[in-house]
Design an enzyme around this catalytic site. Structure first.
Site, short mmCIF file in Angstrom:
data_model
loop_
_atom_site.label_atom_id
_atom_site.label_comp_id
_atom_site.label_asym_id
_atom_site.label_seq_id
_atom_site.Cartn_x
_atom_site.Cartn_y
_atom_site.Cartn_z
N GLU A 40 -20.73 -40.52 -15.86
CA GLU A 40 -20.48 -41.83 -16.46
C GLU A 40 -19.13 -42.39 -16.04
O GLU A 40 -18.73 -43.45 -16.50
CB GLU A 40 -20.50 -41.72 -18.00
CG GLU A 40 -21.90 -41.73 -18.60
CD GLU A 40 -22.70 -40.52 -18.19
OE1 GLU A 40 -22.24 -39.40 -18.43
OE2 GLU A 40 -23.79 -40.71 -17.63
N ASN B 217 -27.21 -38.01 -13.34
CA ASN B 217 -27.64 -39.38 -13.08
C ASN B 217 -26.71 -40.06 -12.06
O ASN B 217 -25.59 -39.63 -11.86
CB ASN B 217 -27.57 -40.17 -14.38
CG ASN B 217 -26.16 -40.17 -14.95
OD1 ASN B 217 -25.62 -39.13 -15.31
ND2 ASN B 217 -25.54 -41.33 -15.00
N ASP C 183 -30.43 -43.00 -17.05
CA ASP C 183 -29.57 -41.83 -17.27
C ASP C 183 -30.40 -40.57 -17.44
O ASP C 183 -30.10 -39.74 -18.29
CB ASP C 183 -28.66 -42.06 -18.49
CG ASP C 183 -27.64 -40.93 -18.65
OD1 ASP C 183 -27.43 -40.49 -19.80
OD2 ASP C 183 -27.11 -40.48 -17.64
#
Lengths: 616, 186, 339
Positions: free
Chosen positions: A216, A300, A342
């Site tokens: 992220e 991801n 994700d």
């Protein structure tokens, strides 16, 4: 004449109705493996060599290199588990999410805490398990601002008299198991770039394998191998980028055409986006000593705003098989190209041998984030079956011929719009918390979640050291209203044997024992034992805080079987409690706060190890 | 003395018009900052001990001007997403970072304390933005953060977010109390 | 007179009157705008003729001498029904209107068909994202690693139909290149598109045509229509990462740009500056203007823009930063190398 017409019409109506029934009958895209004839051949067993006989210790988070999380101790059985009681407790002094399993070797229990990553060595031969030593590594506090999902640690690894621990601020340390002295410390990840380390290392064949976190944060995901003796970096396998960085060379053979090509880690991204594209390695690694192959998955792609990064985004959300000595990739399979939700691929990979079409195949079993339980030939990566183990509407299925997942384009997120009702939500049908496999029952016990989400994406800005996401998410319970499920899955037939619905999401790993029990914990602190064959609840105990950590079983100095579990809510699911978030904002904790806004009334932060045993 | 109006009605209207004109600086747009450059205070905190009977510093006029200014709050709202504050603090609820819409403040909830936190960074993971953002941008962000917990007048906040988020509009928010620094530990 | 020649005459007339140049709605340098100009000419002819006929008839009616029968109408209050002259007038007027409207309808129909034909099978895919107050232009082929990202400029090969997908990151804008095609609104949360098939090589100017905030007037686009060979050369150069600095001053500028404020918003491919908020600067020095067409690209303008953007475009997203003089020299030196 009229009668003929009438008869024709009647036949036609019947045919039409029959045709409609046929069309509505759900045709599976997946083939189910044939059931073989011989009863012995029907058994599924852990990979040979990767799952040695149980010596009563627990030296690595997965119990063995095959990641079975299965204890062969059988003193505690469904008949007597009702009498299980607390034998020992230990408070760590930390109150963040407590995910690491305690390790037990040579009558010493090693406990690793979340940041500040203390390591305690508890002497199990002493009354009350007094600590032999405490190791305080002092990782940087600033790392807490770079960890997406709690400053957690998923465990240490014991090998050859040493403990190997990853620190949140990107360092890996080797600690002498007897004295607690630090032997070496190597920096593997850089918090200035948004990288941290939360995963448990895997140590084998003289290498310590460490992956970075930060999918992220726009990091460049990679797996680093350190030399076990000196801590020096031996090789680095990047997830994205040119083949020479991803260590794709002459010996690489992807099974499916979609994964074949040159420098796919560059050509499937807009220019330069692969450098900030995530693909971190923050989950589990399994190892097959017979072929010296490691298996792991990647996270991801970044940002979550998929329209910003057209292309397949290789090799994020993929599974790799690599040679442990050189890091060279043997094969790779991208499970979810151009991931929209994700859906990382970092979940546990259980190595087993499976009867298939009359023969036996060495396979990997993995309940994936995207909701499908993959059974793949671990020699080649071929997908033998991929059946949904939770409610999935984001994908229509997996096409076994091409290996492609079939997206449901009606749910594609579009910039500056909200897409509603996406299932499974971004933590997937199951997040990091691993399942356990019992060779006795042949079932995989999957503790997982049932959440759906609304998602809005917009242009994400990249500033190194800050999140690179571009999405607002709100999660809520999926169909049925229960947010958690424990599913007992039959990998041979590709369907569930039984399931237990839980109110709160299940964020704790599972433990299976030869005694015929499955242990797991709930987010409000109940530690439960259920019958491995039927799922009947046989025993439960309310610990002080929610359980998101791995239960283990070991043989104590007195020869008896003990069950230990860490209790301390937190992680992504428990952030609303551990970090005191405000659920007035449903997008808090990347949407999780909305799904568990009742959690603060059900549990509070804690950090305690509980050990249970039968009465003397 | 006779007023230059025909009747008291138009006199009252004239007075009202003058009064309304006084409200026109709600959205004064100062796009270049002060000519000599602004500075964000370096950690002034009214929540600490001031030994020897000395006084905590008052809020400067510049800080007070940013606090209730609609343009500053709306620019801060845009910067909040663009600088990835949203990634850690969500839309006030928190995540990697603590919530900003509740009453608890680790490092103080006065606008100059918030601006100092943004500029200098804080231990436990708040990055330091001093060399990356101008002082004016930092003040705008601090003004927006104040609005997340309802501290600013309702006519200064924007009625809805720029992005399609799921949070209720700020004009319908009840203001939270501002507890002293360190309250997040309780 | 042939229709084409008449159109040219109209256009020439317009040009003489001051509508010529690089931002000319009657330019007709692409199929779309040429069709529009032709239709415009038809409308002008029909409406002008009708105008003069109507006004002329009105003038005649106002200034002619009265006939005896009409005097009778005024004095006695009775009027004759269906005087022969009025029936003729009715027929003539109806015919004129019918013919005129039919001409307009037929011309519109054929123009629409021509535009549709030009929009079929586009060969070049471009995505333009409008921001306050600049244009983010991306050439999006099937292979994502060949995406070209530039800002406030458009290069189009002549004779190649281009499909431009339009998105907005904030408010409603409108994409308008007067010489080439009509306006197309750009609406946040929606995706619209425009087609352009340029027919004449040249330099044109586009402009935002929907009020979008304080700097709406300074949101222009440089459009270059060139030969296919030139376009390919330009595209190949754009695909290269940023040129590394060679002089010490440029290296100091590189250092500042990639570690200080600039990298928070701007992207320079091949460097650690990967901000996604502002225009892509990878090939800044190859453009003709900066600040969305507000200033020509010269050294002086670069200095002025970097030092104080708020003086040129007050309210724009790029803040005026306190940059020390030596840093400013270094930054501009580096930016000038980004060809």
């Amino acid at each position: 004449m009229r009668r003929v017409i009438g008869a024709v019409i009647a036949v036609g109506v019947v045919l039409i109705i029959a045709g409609l029934f046929w069309l509505n009958h759900p045709r599976s895209h997946n083939s189910v493996a044939a059931v073989p004839t011989s009863p012995n051949a029907a058994k599924i067993v852990p990979a040979a060599g990767a799952s040695p006989p149980d010596d009563g210790n627990w030296t690595m988070p997965g119990k063995d290199y095959a990641s079975t999380r299965f204890s062969a101790l059988n003193q505690i059985t469904p008949a007597n588990v009702g009498k299980l009681q607390v034998a020992l407790t230990f408070s760590t002094g930390t109150t963040e999410g407590f995910e690491a399993p305690p390790l037990v070797v040579n009558n010493t229990m090693y406990v690793v805490t979340p940041w500040p990553n203390y390591v305690y060595a508890l002497d199990l031969t002493k009354p009350g398990a007094a600590a032999k030593w405490v190791y305080k590594p002092n990782p940087a506090a600033a790392a807490k601002g770079e960890a997406c999902c709690g400053p957690v640690n998923r465990g240490a690894f014991y090998d050859n008299g040493r403990l190997f621990v990853n620190l949140l601020d990107g360092n890996t340390v080797a600690v002498d198991a007897n004295s607690g002295k630090e032997i070496w410390r190597t920096q593997v990840a850089d918090i200035q770039k948004g990288e941290t380390i939360t995963m448990a290392p895997l140590v084998a064949a003289g290498k310590v394998l460490v992956g970075n976190s930060g999918g992220e944060m726009g990091v460049r995901g990679r797996l680093t191998a350190l030399d076990e003796g000196s801590g020096k970096i031996a090789w680095i396998a990047y997830t994205n980028g040119p083949d020479k960085d991803v260590l794709i060379g002459q010996n690489f053979h992807a099974f499916y055409p979609k994964d074949q090509g040159h420098d796919l880690g560059v050509s499937s991204w807009p220019p330069d986006y692969w450098k900030i594209g995530g693909g971190s390695v923050w989950g589990w690694i399994s190892y097959d000593p017979q072929t010296k192959t490691i298996y792991y998955g990647t996270s991801n792609p970044g940002p979550w705003n998929a329209p910003q990064r057209p292309g397949d985004n290789k090799w994020t959300a993929s599974v790799f098989a690599r040679d442990i000595d050189t890091g060279q990739a043997k094969w790779a399979y991208q499970t979810t190209p151009h991931d929209l939700f994700d859906h990382d691929d970092i979940n546990e990979i259980i190595l087993a041998d499976l009867p298939y079409h009359g023969g036996r195949v060495p396979v990997m079993l993995r309940p994936d984030r995207n909701g499908f339980f993959y059974v793949q030939d671990r020699r080649t990566g071929q997908v033998l079956s991929a059946n949904p183990y939770g409610y999935v509407n984001a994908y229509k299925g997996v096409d076994l011929k091409s290996g492609q997942i079939i997206p449901n384009h009606a749910l594609d997120p579009k910039e500056n719009r909200v897409t509603r009702g996406i299932c499974p939500a971004s933590p997937g049908a199951k997040d990091w918390n691993p399942s356990a496999f019992s060779p006795v029952t042949g079932l995989v016990y999957i503790p997982h979640i049932n959440l759906c989400m609304d998602m809005a994406v917009q242009n994400a800005n990249y500033v190194a050291g800050t999140p690179f996401v571009g999405a607002d998410v709100k999660m809520y319970a999926g169909p049925g209203g229960n947010r958690g499920v424990l599913t007992a899955w039959d990998p041979i037939n590709g369907r569930k044997a039984w399931e237990i619905k839980e109110d709160l999401p299940l964020w704790s790993p599972a433990l299976a024992t030869a005694g015929g029990l499955v242990f797991y914990g709930t987010m409000d602190g109940w530690f439960k034992a259920v019958d491995a064959k039927t799922g009947k609840l046989l025993w439960q105990f309310k610990t002080g805080s929610g359980i998101i950590g791995q239960p283990i079983s070991y043989r104590g100095p007195d020869g008896r079987q003990y069950i230990a579990v860490p209790s301390g809510v937190g992680g992504w699911a428990g952030a609303v409690v551990a970090a005191q978030l405000d659920p007035k904002d449903p997008t808090a904790a990347l949407g999780f706060a909305n799904a568990v806004k009742d959690l603060p009334t059900k549990t509070s932060p804690g950090g305690m190890v509980y050990v249970f045993a039968l009465p003397q | 003395m006779s007023l230059p109006f025909r009747n008291s009605g138009s006199a009252a209207a004239a007075v009202a018009l003058l009064a309304l004109l006084g409200a026109c600086d709600r959205e004064s747009r100062n796009t270049r900052g002060q000519p000599l450059g602004e500075t964000v205070p370096t950690g002034a905190s009214p929540d600490t001990i001031y030994p020897g009977n000395s006084q905590p510093p008052p809020l400067t006029a510049q800080a007070a001007a940013y606090e209730n200014n609609a343009y500053a709050i709306s620019q801060g709202q845009q910067l909040f997403t663009q600088m990835n504050c949203v990634g850690c603090h969500s839309h006030g609820g928190g995540g990697m970072g603590p919530p900003l819409m509740d009453a608890k403040w680790r490092y103080g909830g006065r606008i100059d304390q918030i601006a100092a936190s943004i500029a200098e960074g804080r231990p436990n993971g708040m990055p330091a933005w001093r060399s990356k953002l101008t002082s004016e941008q930092i003040w705008q962000l601090a003004a927006y953060v104040r609005s997340l917990s309802g501290q600013v007048p309702k006519d200064a906040v924007s009625a809805r977010a720029d992005t399609l988020s799921n949070t209720p509009p700020q004009t319908q928010q009840t203001p939270e109390p501002v507890l002293p620094a360190g309250s997040a530990q309780q | 007179m042939k229709p084409g020649r008449f159109t040219a005459l109209v256009v020439a007339g317009m040009a003489v009157s001051g509508c010529g140049g690089i931002q000319n709605a009657l330019g007709g340098q692409a199929v779309q705008s040429r069709d529009f100009v032709s239709l415009f000419a038809v409308f002008m002819v029909v409406c002008t003729v009708m105008y003069f006929v109507t006004v002329g008839t009105l003038m005649w009616a106002v200034f002619r001498r009265r006939r005896a029968t009409e005097a009778c109408t005024v004095e006695t209050g009775r009027h004759e029904v269906s005087a022969p002259g009025s029936r003729t007038a009715l027929v003539v007027w109806t015919t004129l209107i019918a013919v005129g409207l039919s001409a307009l309808a037929v011309a519109s129909f054929f123009t629409d068909r021509s535009l549709a034909a030009a929009a079929r099978s586009p060969k070049l895919a471009i995505t333009v994202t409008a921001n306050q107050w600049w244009w983010d232009v991306q050439y999006t082929p099937d292979n994502p690693s060949h995406i070209i990202r530039t800002a406030n400029e458009l290069h189009l090969p002549v004779g190649v139909p281009a499909e431009i997908t339009l998105k907005s990151n904030d408010v409603i804008h409108s994409f308008w290149i007067p010489n080439l095609a009509g306006k197309q609104d750009v609406i946040p949360g929606r995706v619209t598109d425009a087609q352009i098939l340029p027919r004449q090589i040249g330099q044109y100017r586009g402009q935002c045509a929907e009020f979008c905030g304080t700097e709406h007037a300074n949101m222009a686009l440089d459009v270059t229509v060139e030969s296919m060979a030139d376009f390919k050369k330009w595209a190949a150069a754009q695909l290269q990462p940023a040129i590394a600095p060679t002089t010490p001053l440029a290296a100091a500028g590189f250092n500042y740009v990639t570690t200080r404020q600039c990298s928070v918003c701007h992207n320079i491919t091949g460097t650690p500056a990967n901000g996604q908020l502002g225009p892509d600067l990878t090939h800044l020095a190859s453009r003709k203007t900066i600040a969305a067409g507000t200033l020509p690209l010269t050294r002086g303008n670069l200095y002025g823009w970097v030092a104080d953007p708020q003086s040129q475009k007050p309210g724009s997203q790029m803040p005026t930063m306190q940059i020390a003089p030596q840093d400013l020299h270094a930054i501009v030196a580096y930016l000038e190398t980004l060809k």
